[in-house]
Design a protein around this motif. Structure first.
Motif, PDB file in Angstrom:
ATOM      1  N   GLY A  85      -1.701  73.518   1.075  1.00 45.46           N
ATOM      2  CA  GLY A  85      -2.298  74.356   1.652  1.00 45.46           C
ATOM      3  C   GLY A  85      -3.777  74.316   1.693  1.00 45.46           C
ATOM      4  O   GLY A  85      -4.338  75.181   2.348  1.00 45.46           O
ATOM      5  N   ILE A  86      -4.488  73.274   0.809  1.00 48.25           N
ATOM      6  CA  ILE A  86      -5.600  73.111   0.774  1.00 48.25           C
ATOM      7  C   ILE A  86      -5.884  71.996   1.664  1.00 48.25           C
ATOM      8  O   ILE A  86      -7.087  71.988   2.477  1.00 48.25           O
ATOM      9  CB  ILE A  86      -6.370  72.791  -0.576  1.00 48.25           C
ATOM     10  N   ARG A  87      -5.292  70.793   1.424  1.00 47.70           N
ATOM     11  CA  ARG A  87      -5.454  69.567   2.124  1.00 47.70           C
ATOM     12  C   ARG A  87      -5.455  69.657   3.697  1.00 47.70           C
ATOM     13  O   ARG A  87      -6.197  68.982   4.502  1.00 47.70           O
ATOM     14  CB  ARG A  87      -4.586  68.567   1.618  1.00 47.70           C
ATOM     15  N   ALA A  88      -4.413  70.611   4.134  1.00 43.27           N
ATOM     16  CA  ALA A  88      -4.088  70.504   5.795  1.00 43.27           C
ATOM     17  C   ALA A  88      -5.392  71.270   6.251  1.00 43.27           C
ATOM     18  O   ALA A  88      -5.878  70.726   7.479  1.00 43.27           O
ATOM     19  CB  ALA A  88      -2.850  71.346   6.031  1.00 43.27           C
ATOM     20  N   PRO A  89      -5.942  72.225   5.797  1.00 39.20           N
ATOM     21  CA  PRO A  89      -7.166  72.875   6.652  1.00 39.20           C
ATOM     22  C   PRO A  89      -8.213  72.013   6.385  1.00 39.20           C
ATOM     23  O   PRO A  89      -9.329  71.958   7.287  1.00 39.20           O
ATOM     24  CB  PRO A  89      -7.311  74.150   5.896  1.00 39.20           C
ATOM     25  N   LEU A  90      -8.359  71.403   5.347  1.00 37.97           N
ATOM     26  CA  LEU A  90      -9.481  70.336   5.092  1.00 37.97           C
ATOM     27  C   LEU A  90      -9.536  69.178   6.060  1.00 37.97           C
ATOM     28  O   LEU A  90     -10.621  68.719   6.607  1.00 37.97           O
ATOM     29  CB  LEU A  90      -9.448  69.728   3.655  1.00 37.97           C
ATOM     30  N   ALA A  91      -8.361  68.692   6.510  1.00 42.36           N
ATOM     31  CA  ALA A  91      -8.145  67.559   7.244  1.00 42.36           C
ATOM     32  C   ALA A  91      -8.370  68.338   8.776  1.00 42.36           C
ATOM     33  O   ALA A  91      -9.109  67.399   9.430  1.00 42.36           O
ATOM     34  CB  ALA A  91      -6.864  67.025   7.319  1.00 42.36           C
ATOM     35  N   GLU A 139      -4.128  70.461 -12.986  1.00 41.73           N
ATOM     36  CA  GLU A 139      -3.853  70.570 -11.597  1.00 41.73           C
ATOM     37  C   GLU A 139      -4.667  71.725 -10.671  1.00 41.73           C
ATOM     38  O   GLU A 139      -5.218  71.500  -9.633  1.00 41.73           O
ATOM     39  CB  GLU A 139      -2.400  71.072 -11.464  1.00 41.73           C
ATOM     40  N   ALA A 140      -4.983  72.859 -11.564  1.00 46.44           N
ATOM     41  CA  ALA A 140      -5.856  73.826 -10.812  1.00 46.44           C
ATOM     42  C   ALA A 140      -7.346  73.348 -10.581  1.00 46.44           C
ATOM     43  O   ALA A 140      -7.735  73.605  -9.623  1.00 46.44           O
ATOM     44  CB  ALA A 140      -5.860  75.097 -11.508  1.00 46.44           C
ATOM     45  N   GLN A 141      -7.766  72.329 -11.518  1.00 39.32           N
ATOM     46  CA  GLN A 141      -9.180  71.915 -11.437  1.00 39.32           C
ATOM     47  C   GLN A 141      -9.160  70.893 -10.207  1.00 39.32           C
ATOM     48  O   GLN A 141     -10.078  71.104  -9.401  1.00 39.32           O
ATOM     49  CB  GLN A 141      -9.414  70.921 -12.671  1.00 39.32           C
ATOM     50  N   VAL A 142      -8.044  70.289  -9.850  1.00 32.71           N
ATOM     51  CA  VAL A 142      -8.256  69.263  -8.534  1.00 32.71           C
ATOM     52  C   VAL A 142      -8.058  70.310  -7.464  1.00 32.71           C
ATOM     53  O   VAL A 142      -9.014  69.730  -6.637  1.00 32.71           O
ATOM     54  CB  VAL A 142      -6.895  68.477  -8.721  1.00 32.71           C
ATOM     55  N   LEU A 143      -7.328  71.131  -7.375  1.00 37.18           N
ATOM     56  CA  LEU A 143      -7.172  72.070  -6.261  1.00 37.18           C
ATOM     57  C   LEU A 143      -8.608  72.604  -6.209  1.00 37.18           C
ATOM     58  O   LEU A 143      -8.994  73.056  -4.899  1.00 37.18           O
ATOM     59  CB  LEU A 143      -6.227  72.929  -6.505  1.00 37.18           C
ATOM     60  N   ALA A 144      -9.337  73.117  -7.136  1.00 37.92           N
ATOM     61  CA  ALA A 144     -10.542  73.788  -7.015  1.00 37.92           C
ATOM     62  C   ALA A 144     -11.560  72.819  -6.475  1.00 37.92           C
ATOM     63  O   ALA A 144     -12.390  73.209  -5.660  1.00 37.92           O
ATOM     64  CB  ALA A 144     -11.106  74.121  -8.335  1.00 37.92           C
ATOM     65  N   GLU A 145     -11.669  71.408  -6.776  1.00 36.61           N
ATOM     66  CA  GLU A 145     -12.566  70.734  -6.189  1.00 36.61           C
ATOM     67  C   GLU A 145     -12.191  70.120  -4.838  1.00 36.61           C
ATOM     68  O   GLU A 145     -13.121  70.143  -4.000  1.00 36.61           O
ATOM     69  CB  GLU A 145     -12.569  69.223  -7.122  1.00 36.61           C
TER      70      GLU A 145
END
Length: 224
Positions: A85-91, A139-145
């Motif tokens: 859900g985060i990587r797809a919009p970032l890409a 895990e939450a920290q990686v997603l926050a970054e």
């Protein structure tokens, strides 16, 4: 001659082994993807806490040990779904930023692609926003970054546009956060079956709203 034949056989054997490894990898990726798809649907429909590994296994018609061969626990499954859900919009943002368009057109393209991607990955985003407290701290920290990376890149685009006189706003970081929140919000409330607004309607409204936020004049012709 014998040496050439031997070398040819060795090459063919290597090719066969490489092909088998590629097939195994494709099968493993397919199975992992199916676990994520089914888990995402269950987390979206009934919540993370109400969904057990037994439920996921039963829906997939596999055993629980099968799930453990791909994920350590349920939290790792949740993390993988949220990461999509985060990587797809970032890409999608990166794709737009890589173009040679001027800032105004680049922002328009970015909002179009990011919103479209967010709606396509709606369940992942909803699960992330709703179940974030159930993630392991690391895990939450990686997603926050990753989220911060998105905001930072969008802020950079806004600053570029402001320097060229295409945008007018008070604070690029705050504006970037606001735009990201607006896109996330669209994924939270929009449903394909709602009927009132199509995906194209949502994307177009998002573009117009963002252009107003950054002080860019709306286009009167050639709109999407």
């Amino acid at each position: 001659m014998a040496a050439r034949v031997s070398a040819s056989k060795a090459n063919k054997k290597t090719e066969v082994q490489s092909h088998k490894q590629e097939l195994r990898t494709e099968v493993q990726e397919f199975k992992r993807r199916r676990i994520l798809e089914q888990s995402r649907e269950l987390f979206f429909a009934q919540g993370y806490e109400a969904t057990t590994l037994d439920t996921i296994a039963a829906e997939l018609k596999v055993t629980k040990p099968f799930l453990y061969s791909y994920f350590r626990n349920k939290s790792e499954i949740l993390n993988a779904i949220c990461e999509i859900g985060i990587r797809a919009p970032l890409a999608a943002l990166d794709d737009a930023l890589a173009t040679k368009l001027p800032p105004g057109e680049k922002l328009r393209l970015a909002i179009e692609r990011v919103t479209t991607t967010a709606l396509a990955n709606q369940q992942c985003i909803v699960v992330y926003r709703r179940e974030e407290m159930n993630l392991e701290p690391e895990e939450a920290q990686v997603l926050a970054e990753l989220k911060q990376e998105f905001d930072r890149k969008l802020s950079g685009l806004l600053q570029e546009g402001a320097k060229r006189g295409e945008f007018t706003f008070d604070d690029p970081d705050f504006t970037a956060l606001s735009i990201a929140g607006l896109i996330t919000w669209s994924a939270l409330w929009w449903r394909p079956a709602m009927g009132r607004w199509s995906q194209t309607d949502v994307v177009m409204h998002m573009i117009r709203n963002v252009e107003r936020m950054v002080g860019r004049k709306a286009r009167t012709t050639g709109s999407m």
